[in-house]
Motif scaffolding. Sequence first.
Motif, PDB file in Angstrom:
ATOM      1  N   VAL A 125      28.209  15.814  13.869  1.00  0.00           N
ATOM      2  CA  VAL A 125      27.100  16.696  13.498  1.00  0.00           C
ATOM      3  C   VAL A 125      27.097  17.832  14.519  1.00  0.00           C
ATOM      4  O   VAL A 125      27.105  17.581  15.730  1.00  0.00           O
ATOM      5  N   ALA A 126      27.128  19.066  14.030  1.00  0.00           N
ATOM      6  CA  ALA A 126      27.278  20.202  14.943  1.00  0.00           C
ATOM      7  C   ALA A 126      26.194  21.246  14.729  1.00  0.00           C
ATOM      8  O   ALA A 126      25.935  21.655  13.600  1.00  0.00           O
ATOM      9  N   ARG A 127      25.599  21.660  15.827  1.00  0.00           N
ATOM     10  CA  ARG A 127      24.683  22.809  15.728  1.00  0.00           C
ATOM     11  C   ARG A 127      25.481  24.080  15.915  1.00  0.00           C
ATOM     12  O   ARG A 127      26.430  24.121  16.686  1.00  0.00           O
ATOM     13  N   PHE A 128      25.083  25.132  15.209  1.00  0.00           N
ATOM     14  CA  PHE A 128      25.897  26.349  15.289  1.00  0.00           C
ATOM     15  C   PHE A 128      25.161  27.591  15.759  1.00  0.00           C
ATOM     16  O   PHE A 128      25.766  28.625  16.009  1.00  0.00           O
ATOM     17  N   GLN A 129      23.846  27.552  15.866  1.00  0.00           N
ATOM     18  CA  GLN A 129      23.110  28.755  16.309  1.00  0.00           C
ATOM     19  C   GLN A 129      21.772  28.332  16.898  1.00  0.00           C
ATOM     20  O   GLN A 129      21.388  27.183  16.834  1.00  0.00           O
ATOM     21  N   GLY A 130      21.042  29.319  17.426  1.00  0.00           N
ATOM     22  CA  GLY A 130      19.708  29.064  17.959  1.00  0.00           C
ATOM     23  C   GLY A 130      19.779  28.341  19.291  1.00  0.00           C
ATOM     24  O   GLY A 130      20.849  28.251  19.921  1.00  0.00           O
TER      25      GLY A 130
ATOM     26  N   ASP B  99      25.300   5.750  16.199  1.00  0.00           N
ATOM     27  CA  ASP B  99      26.303   5.421  17.214  1.00  0.00           C
ATOM     28  C   ASP B  99      27.707   5.924  16.879  1.00  0.00           C
ATOM     29  O   ASP B  99      28.483   6.212  17.777  1.00  0.00           O
ATOM     30  N   ASN B 100      28.014   6.011  15.591  1.00  0.00           N
ATOM     31  CA  ASN B 100      29.383   6.399  15.229  1.00  0.00           C
ATOM     32  C   ASN B 100      29.566   7.899  15.091  1.00  0.00           C
ATOM     33  O   ASN B 100      30.638   8.361  14.732  1.00  0.00           O
ATOM     34  N   VAL B 101      28.513   8.636  15.317  1.00  0.00           N
ATOM     35  CA  VAL B 101      28.577  10.083  15.093  1.00  0.00           C
ATOM     36  C   VAL B 101      28.666  10.805  16.434  1.00  0.00           C
ATOM     37  O   VAL B 101      27.923  10.499  17.364  1.00  0.00           O
ATOM     38  N   ARG B 102      29.585  11.749  16.513  1.00  0.00           N
ATOM     39  CA  ARG B 102      29.639  12.591  17.710  1.00  0.00           C
ATOM     40  C   ARG B 102      28.855  13.869  17.426  1.00  0.00           C
ATOM     41  O   ARG B 102      28.808  14.320  16.285  1.00  0.00           O
TER      42      ARG B 102
ATOM     43  N   ARG C   8      28.545  10.879  23.737  1.00  0.00           N
ATOM     44  CA  ARG C   8      28.760  11.379  22.374  1.00  0.00           C
ATOM     45  C   ARG C   8      28.379  12.844  22.185  1.00  0.00           C
ATOM     46  O   ARG C   8      28.488  13.372  21.103  1.00  0.00           O
ATOM     47  N   LEU C   9      27.934  13.490  23.256  1.00  0.00           N
ATOM     48  CA  LEU C   9      27.518  14.888  23.135  1.00  0.00           C
ATOM     49  C   LEU C   9      28.584  15.812  23.728  1.00  0.00           C
ATOM     50  O   LEU C   9      29.028  15.615  24.860  1.00  0.00           O
ATOM     51  N   TYR C  10      28.989  16.799  22.968  1.00  0.00           N
ATOM     52  CA  TYR C  10      30.011  17.751  23.394  1.00  0.00           C
ATOM     53  C   TYR C  10      29.428  19.158  23.320  1.00  0.00           C
ATOM     54  O   TYR C  10      28.642  19.447  22.424  1.00  0.00           O
TER      55      TYR C  10
END
Length: 394
Positions: free
Chosen positions: A30-35, A62-65, A96-98
């Motif tokens: 799951v990726a944030r792209f703005q703000g 748990d399985n989501v980065r 899990r956070l990049y």
Amino acid sequence: MRVDVVLGLQWGDEGKGKIVDALAEGYEVVARFQGGPNAGHTLYHHGQKVVLHQVPAGIFHDNVRCLIGDGVVIDPEILVQEVAGLSQMGVQVEERLYIGRSVHLILPVHRWLEAVSQDAEKIGTTRRGIGPAYADRYARRGIAIADLEKPDYHQRILELTAYHEKQFPGAPPVELSERFWEALESLRRLRWVSTYEWLRQHRRILAEGSQGTLLDVFAGSYPYVTSSHTTVAGACAGLLVAPREIGQVWGVIKAYATRVGAGPFPTEITGELAAWLQERGGERGSTTGRLRRCGWLDLPLLKYAIAINGVTALIVTKGDVLSGLPTVKVRVGGSDEAPRYEEFPGWESIADPNYEAFLRWIEAQTGIPVWAISTGPHRQDWQIRRKDLLVEKT
Ligand code: IMP
């Protein structure tokens, strides 16, 4: 690689956080792209209310980065605090956070600029330094995460601070606290990645929009907008993906409308009904605590938002909030000053056929299926309405 996108089609606060949390299971990332921390995604985790400002709403799986993509601006102090808070709740966040190396920093001077200039007041911003941080980014003097690896970053922050201070000679100086410098150090503990390369190692990505389409800096009611691209184009730019890699575009709308801050709102309601909606719908900003302005759904604006984003499916939230009203209105035309409305018989609950008829009408008018509805604030409170529309899983 395929990127599906969740977007708000109004002025934010459509309930995207909950939808992302619900959809996240089928994705690797799951990726944030703005703000930035102007967002406030309210979620319930084990019955506990959590407001995420910068960490993507997939973090409870748990399985989501989770990725904070290059298009975002982050406030180091708020991010470090948020990560610590999640860790305390037992969420494995640091693993899990990049963070994209080109994510830009919101510095104390950016918040300060919103405090000392009149601009923030006029727009009614969240005062999180979003506009000034993006302005510096576009003026090519901003500071990216990756700059913290360079020996002169300390000096550059001081110089940028002094540069802005000079514009407001009478104002109190910017405070660069110990906590701020420590937060910069703590950022090093998080995983920095090249957004482009890292995303390409994954196949199924869910891009999480913040704010809403009508707050987009180009597409919204400028200057009453936020300073980023909240549309699907923002997902391409902020995550470095091509438009052809975009798959499903989930457009989230409320069954009515809200707006925080100043700016045009043609369907705005005032008086008792507005107070009732604010109370029933909990319409208070999750970042600022301000009461949200409330109004009816605006069909011409919805069609506009669907068109510029290429929305493939709608998700309608908060229909339950309107339960008990004798009639519900939707703007169908007219001018902004004199909108023309269509009236619908109200519903007692979301199981009432009148609510289904309302949803069918939205589908007929927009040509887009209402794939799911949210039925309440908690994680499990949502229903897939169109089981005929299959959603691919990994
Ligand atoms: P800024 O993003 O803090 O610069 O604020 C610009 C405008 O966007 C103001 O009207 C804010 O109220 C609005 N805004 C920013 N973030 C959000 C959000 O997450 N939800 C709703 N409105 C927002």
